[in-house]
Design a protein around this motif. Structure first.
Motif, PDB file in Angstrom:
ATOM      1  N   ASN A   1      78.263 145.948  78.150  1.00 41.61           N
ATOM      2  CA  ASN A   1      77.915 145.383  76.843  1.00 41.61           C
ATOM      3  C   ASN A   1      78.517 146.200  75.701  1.00 41.61           C
ATOM      4  O   ASN A   1      78.968 145.660  74.697  1.00 41.61           O
ATOM      5  N   MET A   2      78.513 147.506  75.853  1.00 44.48           N
ATOM      6  CA  MET A   2      79.078 148.363  74.816  1.00 44.48           C
ATOM      7  C   MET A   2      80.584 148.158  74.687  1.00 44.48           C
ATOM      8  O   MET A   2      81.139 148.203  73.595  1.00 44.48           O
ATOM      9  N   LEU A   3      81.259 147.945  75.823  1.00 43.09           N
ATOM     10  CA  LEU A   3      82.710 147.794  75.798  1.00 43.09           C
ATOM     11  C   LEU A   3      83.153 146.360  75.496  1.00 43.09           C
ATOM     12  O   LEU A   3      84.353 146.116  75.331  1.00 43.09           O
ATOM     13  N   ALA A   4      82.219 145.433  75.479  1.00 43.75           N
ATOM     14  CA  ALA A   4      82.578 144.053  75.164  1.00 43.75           C
ATOM     15  C   ALA A   4      83.033 143.968  73.700  1.00 43.75           C
ATOM     16  O   ALA A   4      82.582 144.764  72.864  1.00 43.75           O
ATOM     17  N   PRO A   5      83.946 143.036  73.372  1.00 39.92           N
ATOM     18  CA  PRO A   5      84.492 141.996  74.252  1.00 39.92           C
ATOM     19  C   PRO A   5      85.792 142.385  74.941  1.00 39.92           C
ATOM     20  O   PRO A   5      86.354 141.600  75.704  1.00 39.92           O
ATOM     21  N   PHE A   6      86.321 143.571  74.675  1.00 42.77           N
ATOM     22  CA  PHE A   6      87.655 143.901  75.168  1.00 42.77           C
ATOM     23  C   PHE A   6      87.656 144.660  76.488  1.00 42.77           C
ATOM     24  O   PHE A   6      88.681 144.774  77.145  1.00 42.77           O
ATOM     25  N   GLY A   7      86.512 145.219  76.874  1.00 41.11           N
ATOM     26  CA  GLY A   7      86.467 146.018  78.075  1.00 41.11           C
ATOM     27  C   GLY A   7      87.077 147.391  77.858  1.00 41.11           C
ATOM     28  O   GLY A   7      87.154 147.893  76.743  1.00 41.11           O
ATOM     29  N   GLY A   8      87.526 148.013  78.928  1.00 34.48           N
ATOM     30  CA  GLY A   8      88.069 149.360  78.850  1.00 34.48           C
ATOM     31  C   GLY A   8      87.615 150.165  80.043  1.00 34.48           C
ATOM     32  O   GLY A   8      86.815 149.697  80.874  1.00 34.48           O
ATOM     33  N   ASP A   9      88.098 151.359  80.154  1.00 34.89           N
ATOM     34  CA  ASP A   9      87.766 152.229  81.287  1.00 34.89           C
ATOM     35  C   ASP A   9      86.325 152.723  81.146  1.00 34.89           C
ATOM     36  O   ASP A   9      86.016 153.508  80.237  1.00 34.89           O
ATOM     37  N   PRO A  10      85.423 152.298  82.036  1.00 35.31           N
ATOM     38  CA  PRO A  10      84.007 152.696  81.914  1.00 35.31           C
ATOM     39  C   PRO A  10      83.806 154.203  81.967  1.00 35.31           C
ATOM     40  O   PRO A  10      82.877 154.731  81.347  1.00 35.31           O
TER      41      PRO A  10
END
Length: 894
Positions: free
Chosen positions: A774-783
């Motif tokens: 949810n924090m990385l939305a909407p683009f995503g990324g390396d968790p």
């Protein structure tokens, strides 16, 4: 006696009887009869000639319309009068630019010497004739028919007025006939004093001390002797009264406003002596006055060469004129029953009324009052002129389209700056550019450029707070992402490309001007259309494509923003969220003293009080420990300031906008033809340092001019009801629990829209996968990057209660020590900062309060740290903008 008379009669009788007297009686009788016949022929000839003349006169004027009284009076009084410009406080600035200067006056404001001199020279019988003097007309006709070398003229003041206002200067019998007819008609419609007053306002008087063409007695008195027409002495009156006979021969000034040489001045002086002679001859002055005036040294009274307003204050003059035309165009359109909103959308209609407004202002004698503080403006120009760190001056080549000749012109680093009074919107002062002769454009209001990171509070953080998405300390992800694939993929980075801090507070992200959190946060609120808030904030250059551009969060909008609009938008924060449109023209008064326009201050709500205060409190940190510390350390005074820096792609533009409760000051620097400022850094310092220093020096100039405004009279931004301080988990932004022990933060929230809620982010002592997604939305990324280079650990200074944020009022030495401690801590923690302007802060301990910072110190440190970056070390002080990654639609940003 009787005998004597009788003797005389006897002798007369004897004489009459002589033969010679008989012939005398016949001759005298013949002569008498011939004389009578001659007289008859002369009378008949005169009647014949007069009839022919009358017929010819009638033929010349038969097509002349019979002007009614109102039309004739309107034509006589319809003479151009130059409009006047004023600084704030009714301080005279100068005249509007025009081909002919004229200032209207009345007879009671004109010296009696002037009136006497004009009557004695131009029309001795003015108060006796009915518009024409017949003998003077006949004399003129005779001189013209006989081609006499002496042309005395025969025009009365009334005739001259007709020629100047209704007819033309054409030399023809038809024009002269019409002049005579209309002069006699005018005498029926106007009093002698009205005619004389109109004449004195109409007649040309050559040039003034600036080389401008002038007309009217008041303009002549001011332009030639620098005094009002009422205060002219006898010699001065005679000199001016003599000028109209040959205005450009007798005027004392050349076309360039230079005093003529002695030989050419003698023409006007001799003419003055002729006028004095006529005044003495007609009894207007005594012999004593005449002799004294002849000895008067008139040359010493001539006005010194005068610098025109557009020469001394070109940016101010042109800007006031521009804004006055916009206002007058609306006034004229409204008079014609046209909706003034159409002028914004219909270019042809706008062009039409702009032309009409220009004519109106340049010819109708308006007084235009501005808000510009002359003293403040002068001080700001001194700073601008003496600032040594702009950067290298380049050169550009221009080709003359007519001649094909190529010329080289200088291309210096330009500057635009503006000072706005927050509550009223008054533009108190501005800097329009380096040199108006190089570039005739006002860089403070007439150019638009990418505003870099100064966009972030306006379009991202304030709206996100307003919508209840974040508080000042809410965590935001500083993690890389990519949109799309291939060459067209959008891959923003922070300035240091390897820098990813993970979850950081919104306050830190804004203070250090991180790009990644700003774009991510903007993506989450784009559906709320925060661009509409930008429009409410007075930004007029928004394009439809800007609504869907993620780069807009970093200042990457299609058309850019002007310095005025950017600064005006920041004033909204100072006003508790209310936008007050900036203005420069306070009122316009016509030549009859009637106010035709007066600015009314209006405000409209953009952000809430709570949003504005929280944003302001976050921006306080920019000066305390963020990208604006160099500016802060170079101020010679203390005040409650909030500010933001900005840089666009490739360092093409650098910005600094700061405000206190009373005023906002914005500064921009860049080349007119956009290119990098990141050159010559070894001499001038890095670009962001330069703009920091310039903002501080301009603010110091404001302090020197008006300490009360610069310090806001000691006022601070007041925390409104609804803004609360809460302690929460720095990872999740939710309520603090044992799972977040050691990672707490305390910061400000708007209780009306959000406060930290129940803890939901942890699972098994770690952040849950759902929370990370949810924090990385909407683009995503390396968790894995969500935790940053090192486990998130708040510095002690950041765990202190943010509700106690107060204006930076410590002494400079204390601030410098504090910054040095912070910098030491930051150098030991690579996850805390990577902004270019942070290097400014670290170098600021070498600055002093008078602004004598050596920008090379910052640049040297920057070079060393960039070298360190090349060794794969994270830089803490490279730039508050990301490096140019080849995507020109994305501005480099601090």
């Amino acid at each position: 006696m009787k005998e004597w008379i009788a003797t005389i009669n006897q002798k007369l009788d004897q004489l009459a009887e002589k033969t010679g007297m008989k012939y005398f009686r016949i001759t005298s009788s013949v002569i008498w009869n011939l004389f009578l016949i001659f007289i008859l022929f002369v009378v008949m000839g005169l009647v014949f000639v007069g009839s022919i003349g009358a017929g010819y006169f009638a033929s010349l004027v038969k097509h002349e319309p019979n002007m009614p009284k109102s039309e004739m009076r309107q034509a006589i009084f319809n003479y151009e009068e130059t409009s006047t410009l004023y600084f704030a406080g009714n301080k005279y600035l100068g005249k509007m630019r025009t081909d002919l200067e004229r200032q209207r006056t009345t007879l009671d404001k004109i010296s009696p010497y002037v009136i006497d001199a004009v009557l004695a020279t131009e029309d001795e019988y003015f108060y006796q004739h009915n518009g024409i003097v017949p003998k003077a007309v006949l004399r003129g006709v005779f001189q013209d028919v006989s081609n006499s070398s002496t042309q005395t003229g025969g025009s009365t003041l009334t005739q001259q007025l007709i020629k100047n206002q209704i007819l033309t200067n054409e030399v023809s019998y038809e024009r002269k006939a019409k002049e005579l007819l209309l002069a006699m008609r005018l005498e029926h419609f106007m009093s002698k004093d009205e005619i004389l007053q109109a004449y004195l306002n109409v007649i040309p008087y050559g040039r003034n001390a600036s080389g401008r063409n002038i007309a009217g007695i008041e303009t002549a008195a001011q332009g030639i002797f620098n005094k009002s027409a009422k205060k002219l002495n006898l010699a001065q009156s005679a000199y001016i009264a003599g000028i109209p006979q040959s205005p450009y021969a007798y005027t004392p000034f050349t076309q360039k406003g230079v005093l003529k040489d002695k030989e050419n001045l003698r023409l006007g002086i001799n003419r003055m002596k002729t006028v004095l002679y006529r005044m003495n001859d007609t009894g207007y002055i005594t012999d004593k006055q005449y002799k004294k005036a002849l000895k008067y040294n008139i040359v010493k009274d001539f006005r010194k060469p005068e610098v025109q307003a557009e020469e001394k204050y070109p940016y101010v003059t042109y800007e006031i004129e521009y804004r006055a035309k916009e206002i007058m165009a609306r006034i004229l359109a409204k008079k014609d029953g046209i909706d003034t909103n159409r002028l914004k959308n219909e270019d042809k209609l706008k062009e039409k009324y702009t032309i009409l407004a220009d004519r109106e202002l340049r010819s109708k004698g308006y007084k235009i009052y501005s808000t510009i503080d002359q003293k403040m403006y002068d001080h700001m120009q001194e700073v601008k002129n003496n600032f040594p760190y702009y950067g290298p001056t380049l050169s550009t080549q221009k080709t003359d389209q007519e001649t094909g000749k190529v010329s080289t012109t200088p291309d210096p680093v330009q500057v635009g700056s503006i000072v706005i009074e927050n509550k009223t919107g008054k533009i108190l002062s501005f800097v329009g550019g380096r040199d108006h002769n190089i570039k005739e454009v006002n860089h403070a209001s007439r150019t638009t450029r990418s505003n870099g990171s100064t966009m972030k509070p306006l379009l991202v953080y304030a709206p996100a707070i307003q919508y209840g998405l974040i508080g000042a300390g809410s965590p935001v992800p500083d993690v890389k992402f990519q949109i799309g694939v291939g060459e067209n993929a959008y891959k923003p980075t922070n300035y240091t490309e390897t820098d990813e801090r993970g979850l950081i507070s919104a306050r830190e992200a804004l203070k250090d001007s991180q790009n990644l959190p700003a774009v991510r946060l903007y993506a989450k609120i784009m559906n709320r259309k925060p661009m509409e808030l930008l429009k409410k904030n007075g930004i007029t250059s928004i394009a439809p494509s800007d609504y869907t551009a993620y780069a807009a969060a970093l200042g990457g909008i299609a058309n850019g923003i002007s310095v005025e609009e950017d600064t005006n938008a920041y004033a909204t924060f100072a006003n508790g969220g209310k936008f007050v449109d900036a203005y420069m023209v306070s009122k316009i008064v016509n030549n009859e003293g009637k106010v035709v326009y007066k600015h009314k201050v209006k405000s409209k709500r953009v952000y809430s009080d709570q949003t504005s205060y929280i944003t302001t409190d976050m921006l306080r940190d920019v000066l305390k420990s963020g990208t604006g510390t160099t500016a802060n350390s170079n101020l010679k005074f203390r005040a409650d300031f909030a500010a933001k820096t900005g840089t666009s792609t490739n360092y093409n533009d650098v910005w600094f906008v700061g405000y206190n409760p009373d005023i906002s000051l914005g500064v921009w620097m860049g080349y007119d033809q956009p290119q990098t400022l990141n050159q010559g850094n070894a001499v001038y310092g890095i670009p962001s340092t330069r703009v920091n220093l310039l903002w501080a020096r301009l603010m110091n100039a404001l302090y020197d001019t008006n300490p009360g405004l610069a310090t806001a009279g000691g006022k601070t931004f007041k925390q409104p009801t609804g803004v609360v301080s809460r302690t929460f988990c720095g990872y999740t932004g939710n309520a603090l629990t044992s799972a977040c022990a050691g990672h707490s933060r305390t910061d400000l929230f708007n209780a009306n829209v959000m406060v930290p809620g129940p803890e939901t982010g942890f699972s098994g002592g770690r952040l849950s996968d759902t929370f990370i997604q949810n924090m990385l939305a909407p683009f995503g990324g390396d968790p894995s990057k969500i935790y940053g280079p090192k486990p998130l650990k708040e510095k002690k200074s950041q765990t202190q209660n943010r509700s106690a944020n107060k204006p930076n009022s410590n002494s400079q030495s204390t601030q410098s020590t504090t910054r040095n401690k912070q910098n030491t801590q930051q150098n030991n923690n690579s996850s805390t900062s990577n902004s270019e302007d942070k290097s400014i802060g670290q170098g600021s301990s070498q600055s002093n309060q008078t602004g004598q910072t050596n920008p090379n110190k910052d640049k040297d440190k920057d070079k060393d740290e960039n070298a360190s970056n090349n060794s794969q070390n994270n830089s803490n002080n490279a730039s508050d903008d990301k490096k140019d990654d080849g995507h020109k639609t994305e501005p480099d940003d601090d």
